[in-house]
Write a protein that holds these residues in place. Structure first.
Motif, PDB file in Angstrom:
ATOM      1  N   THR A  11       5.688  61.694 117.297  1.00 49.11           N
ATOM      2  CA  THR A  11       6.969  60.210 117.125  1.00 49.11           C
ATOM      3  C   THR A  11       8.232  60.404 117.736  1.00 49.11           C
ATOM      4  O   THR A  11       8.529  59.760 117.343  1.00 49.11           O
ATOM      5  CB  THR A  11       6.558  60.792 115.631  1.00 49.11           C
ATOM      6  OG1 THR A  11       5.543  60.344 114.816  1.00 49.11           O
ATOM      7  CG2 THR A  11       8.115  59.893 114.921  1.00 49.11           C
ATOM      8  N   PRO A  48       6.660  51.231 112.052  1.00 54.88           N
ATOM      9  CA  PRO A  48       6.822  52.709 111.514  1.00 54.88           C
ATOM     10  C   PRO A  48       5.328  52.522 111.119  1.00 54.88           C
ATOM     11  O   PRO A  48       4.113  51.292 110.704  1.00 54.88           O
ATOM     12  CB  PRO A  48       7.669  52.522 109.794  1.00 54.88           C
ATOM     13  CG  PRO A  48       7.828  51.009 110.182  1.00 54.88           C
ATOM     14  CD  PRO A  48       7.380  50.018 110.760  1.00 54.88           C
ATOM     15  N   GLU A  61       9.937  58.164 119.317  1.00 55.30           N
ATOM     16  CA  GLU A  61      11.625  57.437 119.159  1.00 55.30           C
ATOM     17  C   GLU A  61      11.862  57.707 120.565  1.00 55.30           C
ATOM     18  O   GLU A  61      13.746  57.083 120.175  1.00 55.30           O
ATOM     19  CB  GLU A  61      11.549  58.470 117.810  1.00 55.30           C
ATOM     20  CG  GLU A  61      11.373  58.126 116.813  1.00 55.30           C
ATOM     21  CD  GLU A  61      11.724  59.004 116.073  1.00 55.30           C
ATOM     22  OE1 GLU A  61      12.666  59.211 115.589  1.00 55.30           O
ATOM     23  OE2 GLU A  61      11.817  58.561 114.347  1.00 55.30           O
ATOM     24  N   LYS A  93      15.779  52.956 110.550  1.00 51.53           N
ATOM     25  CA  LYS A  93      15.162  53.462 112.020  1.00 51.53           C
ATOM     26  C   LYS A  93      14.917  52.070 112.523  1.00 51.53           C
ATOM     27  O   LYS A  93      14.911  51.708 114.006  1.00 51.53           O
ATOM     28  CB  LYS A  93      14.015  54.590 112.841  1.00 51.53           C
ATOM     29  CG  LYS A  93      14.610  55.661 113.005  1.00 51.53           C
ATOM     30  CD  LYS A  93      13.349  56.717 112.590  1.00 51.53           C
ATOM     31  CE  LYS A  93      13.980  57.785 112.770  1.00 51.53           C
ATOM     32  NZ  LYS A  93      13.212  58.897 111.817  1.00 51.53           N
ATOM     33  N   ASP A  95       3.375  53.341 115.291  1.00 51.82           N
ATOM     34  CA  ASP A  95       3.641  54.920 114.708  1.00 51.82           C
ATOM     35  C   ASP A  95       2.579  54.682 114.305  1.00 51.82           C
ATOM     36  O   ASP A  95       2.999  54.368 112.411  1.00 51.82           O
ATOM     37  CB  ASP A  95       4.811  55.065 114.379  1.00 51.82           C
ATOM     38  CG  ASP A  95       4.900  56.788 114.532  1.00 51.82           C
ATOM     39  OD1 ASP A  95       4.183  57.534 114.514  1.00 51.82           O
ATOM     40  OD2 ASP A  95       6.281  57.325 113.565  1.00 51.82           O
ATOM     41  N   ASP A 119      13.397  55.931 108.134  1.00 55.41           N
ATOM     42  CA  ASP A 119      12.933  54.990 109.296  1.00 55.41           C
ATOM     43  C   ASP A 119      12.650  53.815 108.758  1.00 55.41           C
ATOM     44  O   ASP A 119      12.616  52.265 109.855  1.00 55.41           O
ATOM     45  CB  ASP A 119      10.620  55.234 108.221  1.00 55.41           C
ATOM     46  CG  ASP A 119      10.136  56.424 108.577  1.00 55.41           C
ATOM     47  OD1 ASP A 119      11.309  57.416 109.638  1.00 55.41           O
ATOM     48  OD2 ASP A 119       9.096  56.517 108.261  1.00 55.41           O
TER      49      ASP A 119
END
Lengths: 260, 253
Positions: free
Chosen positions: A67, A93, A71, B147, A170, B144
């Motif tokens: 991860t 995500p 990122e 993000k 992800d 998240d």
């Protein structure tokens, strides 16, 4: 640097500039986190190149820095050492993280709204995709009214509609049950074939990686290093029981040190 | 109806015990009137109580509205600026420790005997729970999700509008429900510092005239109003934010 006697498919560290054909170029990337118990090395000297239009899967055990790598490529973190150049990426995500106060179509159209589209305009942009993704009729449903697989499709669509050339997924199906996950993998393979985006797929599911990707990058436990890269040059659609695929899967698993 | 049964039983039991305590001479009825004399005062003085109730109710409703507006602005400021957080948060806590009876006369001196000082006092007591609960909501947004918004090129203002603010609304409602209760006490103290009407004003003069039954009747009305406000806010929340309730009922199917 071949590890554990695996000699095949190791790709040279890319030290050259990002060419027109490269979507991602990571060179000697190191990332360390400072926690309460001292420093934790997440990634150690990772070099990776992804070509435009390529689907690359990164597999590895939990906590191997997958991860973190994702990122870094999305520009959400900066490396402590080494360089990363990447085309613009949209993140999908692990958990669907749909906004509970929005309907499915408004969730899917979120990136369009962020870019300044009005509500009606954003919905019109997302609408055709609901047909294609088997979500027709669920436009006005709220997330809690959708099945896990549907939520994940809406989540994928939301990231797709951000219009970025690179999709960073992800563990997209990590939270789904085994049957739904297998269905979603078939579905995603089909979508990616028609979409032609560059894809970085992070997963701990080796089979998922081998079924979906053009190339599988296997990472070691922390600090994450690339152990081997496997090119998956099999025609699509792929069958999980294809002996060639089974063999590639076994090679990835043995590189991870899993019992045969 | 069945949901009202349990609180009704508790209230009736308490009233019964109170009635017995006074009737059996546990305390002089001059200081603690029995429930039946309170009830009869409630009925006989209904015109006076009602007109004064309207004054207080108006102060409370507008005071909470002022508090919500001010608290939302403060929460946003603190959320966006770490400097503002450091500078203002300690003062915010300290401001809550200043007893209203100390502050209210000053506000009357500044703002007169009208509704203005009451609004300030009620906004002040509402402010803290509103700010703390709203900030709590703003701070629990999933990392998240933030993000994801960054990879969508969303700026802070856009992320706030589309994600953080809706996320914090249940917290704002929690703060408002707490504020509804505190604001009733705030209104009473504010009126006692200087007013020409209101239930708090009545409570300031009635004990001096030994009108305890009517004073207790005024208190009963204030309690009832606090409960009504709380229930009304909960009902509005249920209508406005149905998703906040569905979340807690969510299962994995």
């Amino acid at each position: 640097m071949p590890a554990k006697g695996v000699t095949t498919d190791v790709i040279q560290a890319p030290d050259q500039e990002l060419t027109a054909a490269s979507a991602v170029l990571a060179a000697h990337v190191t990332r360390t986190f400072r926690g309460r118990r001292g420093e934790v090395a997440a990634l150690a000297d990772v070099s990776l190149r992804i070509e435009t239009g390529e689907i690359v899967a990164v597999v590895g055990p939990s906590g191997c820095g997958k991860t973190t790598l994702l990122e870094l490529i999305c520009g959400l973190q900066r490396p402590d050492a080494g360089t990363i150049t990447a085309i613009p990426a949209a993140l999908m995500p692990q958990r669907d993280l749909l906004l509970p106060w929005l309907t499915a179509i408004d969730n899917a159209a979120l990136a369009l709204r962020v870019r300044g589209a009005g509500k009606a305009q954003a919905r019109a942009g997302a609408q055709p995709w609901f047909e294609r993704f088997g979500l027709a009729g669920f436009e006005r449903a709220h997330p809690h009214e959708l099945s896990g697989g549907m939520r994940q499709r809406v989540s994928f669509l939301r990231s797709l509609l951000a219009g970025k050339p690179l999709l960073a997924l992800d563990e997209p199906f990590g939270a789904l049950d085994a049957i739904t996950r297998a269905e979603m993998q078939v579905w995603l393979a089909h979508v990616l074939e028609t979409e032609g985006r560059t894809v970085l797929l992070v997963t701990h599911d080796v089979e998922e990686a081998v079924v979906l990707a053009d190339r599988v990058v296997v990472m070691s436990p922390r600090p994450g290093r690339i152990i081997i890269e496997l090119a998956i040059e099999l025609p699509r659609p792929r069958s999980r029981t294809d002996p060639a695929l089974v063999e590639l899967r076994a090679r990835a698993l043995s590189a991870l040190g899993a019992p045969a | 109806m069945r949901r009202a049964l349990a609180p009704a039983v508790v209230v009736l039991a308490l009233l019964g015990a109170w009635e017995l305590y006074v009737d059996l001479g546990g305390v002089t009825s001059l200081v603690l009137p029995a429930p039946h004399t309170v009830a009869s005062a409630l009925y006989q003085d209904r015109a006076t109580l009602w007109s004064n109730f309207l004054v207080t109710a108006q102060e409370i409703v507008f005071g909470i509205a002022t508090g919500v507006a001010a608290a939302l602005a403060m929460a946003v400021l603190i959320h966006f600026s770490a400097t503002a957080r450091r500078a203002v948060y300690p003062l915010l806590i300290a401001s809550q420790t200043v007893p209203i009876p100390i502050l209210a006369p000053l506000l009357v001196f500044w703002l007169g005997f009208g509704i203005a000082p009451k609004l300030v006092v009620i906004a002040l007591v509402s402010f803290f729970p509103l700010v703390v609960c709203t900030l709590g909501g703003l701070e629990t947004v999933d990392r998240d999700l933030l993000k994801l918004m960054r990879t969508f090129d969303a700026g802070r203002a856009t992320t706030f509008r589309h994600v953080e603010l809706p996320w914090a609304l249940p917290g704002l409602f929690t703060g408002a429900k707490l504020a509804a209760v505190f604001s009733v006490i705030g209104a009473v103290f504010a009126e006692q510092a200087g007013a020409t009407g209101g239930l708090g004003y009545l409570l300031g003069i009635l004990p001096g005239q030994l009108e305890f039954p009517e004073a207790y009747a005024a208190v009963a009305i204030l309690s009832g109003f606090a409960i009504a406000l709380f229930v009304a806010l909960a009902a509005i929340e249920r209508r406005a934010l149905p998703w906040a309730y569905q979340l807690t009922g969510e299962s994995d199917q």
